[in-house]
Design a protein around this motif. Structure first.
Motif, PDB file in Angstrom:
ATOM      1  N   VAL A 145      59.988  44.193  31.143  1.00 22.90           N
ATOM      2  CA  VAL A 145      59.693  43.106  32.084  1.00 22.90           C
ATOM      3  C   VAL A 145      60.559  41.922  31.662  1.00 22.90           C
ATOM      4  N   PRO A 146      61.839  41.903  32.085  1.00 21.14           N
ATOM      5  CA  PRO A 146      62.809  40.945  31.533  1.00 21.14           C
ATOM      6  C   PRO A 146      62.392  39.489  31.687  1.00 21.14           C
ATOM      7  N   ALA A 147      61.803  39.120  32.830  1.00 24.79           N
ATOM      8  CA  ALA A 147      61.480  37.712  33.047  1.00 24.79           C
ATOM      9  C   ALA A 147      60.466  37.217  32.017  1.00 24.79           C
ATOM     10  N   ILE A 148      59.433  38.002  31.761  1.00 24.72           N
ATOM     11  CA  ILE A 148      58.413  37.589  30.805  1.00 24.72           C
ATOM     12  C   ILE A 148      58.970  37.628  29.389  1.00 24.72           C
ATOM     13  N   HIS A 149      59.736  38.684  29.066  1.00 22.61           N
ATOM     14  CA  HIS A 149      60.295  38.787  27.718  1.00 22.61           C
ATOM     15  C   HIS A 149      61.224  37.618  27.433  1.00 22.61           C
ATOM     16  N   ALA A 150      62.093  37.280  28.396  1.00 24.92           N
ATOM     17  CA  ALA A 150      63.000  36.151  28.207  1.00 24.92           C
ATOM     18  C   ALA A 150      62.214  34.847  28.119  1.00 24.92           C
ATOM     19  N   GLY A 151      61.157  34.732  28.933  1.00 26.10           N
ATOM     20  CA  GLY A 151      60.343  33.521  28.894  1.00 26.10           C
ATOM     21  C   GLY A 151      59.697  33.304  27.542  1.00 26.10           C
ATOM     22  N   VAL A 152      59.231  34.381  26.916  1.00 25.35           N
ATOM     23  CA  VAL A 152      58.636  34.280  25.584  1.00 25.35           C
ATOM     24  C   VAL A 152      59.676  33.816  24.573  1.00 25.35           C
ATOM     25  N   ASP A 153      60.877  34.389  24.639  1.00 30.50           N
ATOM     26  CA  ASP A 153      61.939  33.981  23.707  1.00 30.50           C
ATOM     27  C   ASP A 153      62.296  32.510  23.877  1.00 30.50           C
ATOM     28  N   VAL A 154      62.412  32.064  25.143  1.00 34.59           N
ATOM     29  CA  VAL A 154      62.746  30.659  25.404  1.00 34.59           C
ATOM     30  C   VAL A 154      61.648  29.750  24.855  1.00 34.59           C
ATOM     31  N   LEU A 155      60.375  30.124  25.085  1.00 31.89           N
ATOM     32  CA  LEU A 155      59.268  29.302  24.592  1.00 31.89           C
ATOM     33  C   LEU A 155      59.259  29.240  23.072  1.00 31.89           C
ATOM     34  N   GLN A 156      59.643  30.345  22.403  1.00 36.47           N
ATOM     35  CA  GLN A 156      59.700  30.317  20.936  1.00 36.47           C
ATOM     36  C   GLN A 156      60.691  29.264  20.456  1.00 36.47           C
ATOM     37  N   GLU A 157      61.873  29.220  21.081  1.00 33.57           N
ATOM     38  CA  GLU A 157      62.862  28.217  20.694  1.00 33.57           C
ATOM     39  C   GLU A 157      62.369  26.806  21.038  1.00 33.57           C
ATOM     40  N   PHE A 158      61.757  26.674  22.199  1.00 33.91           N
ATOM     41  CA  PHE A 158      61.246  25.383  22.644  1.00 33.91           C
ATOM     42  C   PHE A 158      60.193  24.861  21.670  1.00 33.91           C
TER      43      PHE A 158
END
Length: 490
Positions: free
Chosen positions: A305-318
């Protein structure tokens, strides 16, 4: 669900029904005998009254019962009211019937080793379901709503509660919809509700939907109840219902620096996850490993589920960037203004507060547009735990959240979810141990010598702030070796 809705209606109306179970899994409703003697369309429920007249479809059955037994839940004497109720019930059924059964059937056959294609189908079905529930929540419920249709119980409540009961509480997170959750709690507390749905709940529990089979070897998590990174991993494990053991590593007793612990993580950091012979440290790596190994319909985090997986990665950096600004404000609050370090920290704190304000405005605008209780979409993911733990730190620095009401609502809801978690119980246990100690009498103001970049210094600062103990912070520049000066050695 329609069969249970009829039973619920009859129980509320004081009508005694004799029920005969039709085994749909065995295809009994499709047999020639059933079609010939009961319902030619092969559907349930069917009401037979007087041994002759058969009534099909749950809505028609409720009308028949209302006529035969003068049931007050249907205003048969008022055609206008009946038409309005029919419209509401039809709207609820159109929105929920398909998504509820679709998600239920997908989740029922889902397990940890399900292929990515099935996971994606489940995610899409879950998104469709939560969007439908949100539409109902926004259409029929307000802060002072007690029932779906105004101030009185009606068949609309019966139909809606039956669809919700098909999934709640194990497969449906109603905390995302507080008004609907309050209504459902009141409705499900009725004896008639339990009579209608009790047996179904027992059978569904036996299916063990949404729960994972125990791992071959139990997972062992090494962490500490005040460490936000440990709490995020625990939140993920609890949400995915993965069985694990928690071993607390006391930072205060320096257990993370012991030779035994450094065999697990040579850097001496927590959390650390041990899965059999495999040892993983660093919370981001642990989260990705758990998301790849275990899959559950309750919390979808996967590369399929690329959108959710990418969203989690972005939030980790944020979250990492937010952490730096939170620490800068914390250092300013714990440093004497008269010192050189205090003046420098004060300047940095002003900049950090401005950045935090901008970051929170961005979060409110971008991530909480559609749902104030979930970061990445209609349902919760590990991103909510990542952000929730970071925002929790804002309370420590007494950051003003009033300009960001959406963030305040998210944080309040997140804290309610955390109340029943493993870490909260551990935190309460430790707080209980502390409360049994002799009361602390501070005869003179405390001075803490430390450095803002040293974790042990920050831990003591947090402890003092939590205890509301006034203190001064004197910065010791370890990079320049000030901790080894004669004054400090003394």
């Amino acid at each position: 669900p329609p069969s249970r809705a009829v039973i619920f209606f009859a129980a509320l109306s004081g009508i005694e029904l004799e029920t005969r179970e039709v085994d749909m899994y065995a295809g009994e409703h499709e047999t020639d005998e059933y079609r010939r003697r009961v319902n030619a369309r092969g559907k349930v429920p069917v009401l037979v009254h007087g041994g002759q007249h058969a009534v099909f479809e749950s809505g028609s059955i409720m009308r028949s019962l209302a006529v035969l037994f003068d049931a007050p839940l249907l205003p048969l004497h008022c055609p206008r009211e009946m038409l309005r109720l029919d419209t509401i019930v039809r709207h609820i059924t159109t929105l929920l019937a398909g998504p509820v059964l679709k998600f239920f059937n997908l989740a029922k056959g889902f397990h940890a080793c399900s292929p990515p294609k099935k996971l994606r189908k489940l995610m899409l079905a879950k998104q469709e379901l939560y969007n439908a529930i949100r539409d109902i929540d926004e259409t029929y419920f307000s802060d002072d709503t007690s029932y779906v249709d105004g101030a009185a119980l009606s068949v609309a409540d019966i139909h809606l509660s039956t669809y919700i009961a098909q999934l709640a509480p194990d497969m449906l997170d109603l905390t995302l919809f507080p008004r609907l959750a309050q209504w459902y709690a009141a409705t499900s507390a009725r004896d008639a509700f339990r009579r209608a749905h009790g047996e179904y709940f027992e059978r569904r529990a036996a299916l063990d939907i949404g729960r994972l089979s125990p791992a071959p070897a139990p997972l062992l998590l090494f962490g500490w109840h005040t460490d936000p990174h440990s709490r995020v991993v625990v939140k993920l494990l609890d949400s995915m219902r993965v069985p694990y053991e928690m071993k607390e590593i006391s930072i205060f007793d320096k257990e993370h620096e012991s030779p035994e612990f450094k065999k697990l993580n040579p850097y001496g950091y927590i959390p650390v996850l041990k899965d059999g012979d495999l040892v993983i440290f660093e919370s981001g790596a642990i989260i990705r490993y758990l998301a790849a190994k275990f899959r559950t319909p309750l919390l979808i985090v996967d590369r399929s589920v690329p959108a959710i997986h990418a969203g989690v990665d972005v939030l980790q950096e944020f979250v990492s960037l937010l952490a730096n600004d939170v620490l800068a404000v914390l250092h300013e609050q714990t440093t004497t203004a008269e010192s050189v370090a205090g003046a420098a920290n004060a300047r940095q704190s002003v900049e950090s507060r401005l950045r935090l304000g901008g970051a929170l405005s961005y979060l409110s605008r971008v991530y909480f547009k559609r749902n104030p209780y979930a970061v990445l979409g209609p349902f919760r993911t590990i991103a909510d735990a990542l952000l929730g733990e970071m925002l929790w730190q804002l309370q420590i620095i007494r950051f003003d959240l009033s300009p960001h009401p959406v963030i305040g609502r998210f944080l309040a809801q997140y804290q309610k979810l955390w109340e029943g978690s493993t870490l909260h119980r551990s935190f309460q246990l430790n707080a209980g141990n502390i409360s049994r100690l002799s009361p602390l009498t501070v005869s003179a103001r405390i001075t803490l010598f430390g450095h803002p970049l040293v974790p042990h210094s920050r831990i003591i600062q947090l402890l003092l702030l939590h205890a509301s103990i006034p203190f001064d912070f004197r910065s010791v520049d370890v990079l320049k070796g000030e901790q080894k000066t004669p004054e400090n050695l003394a």
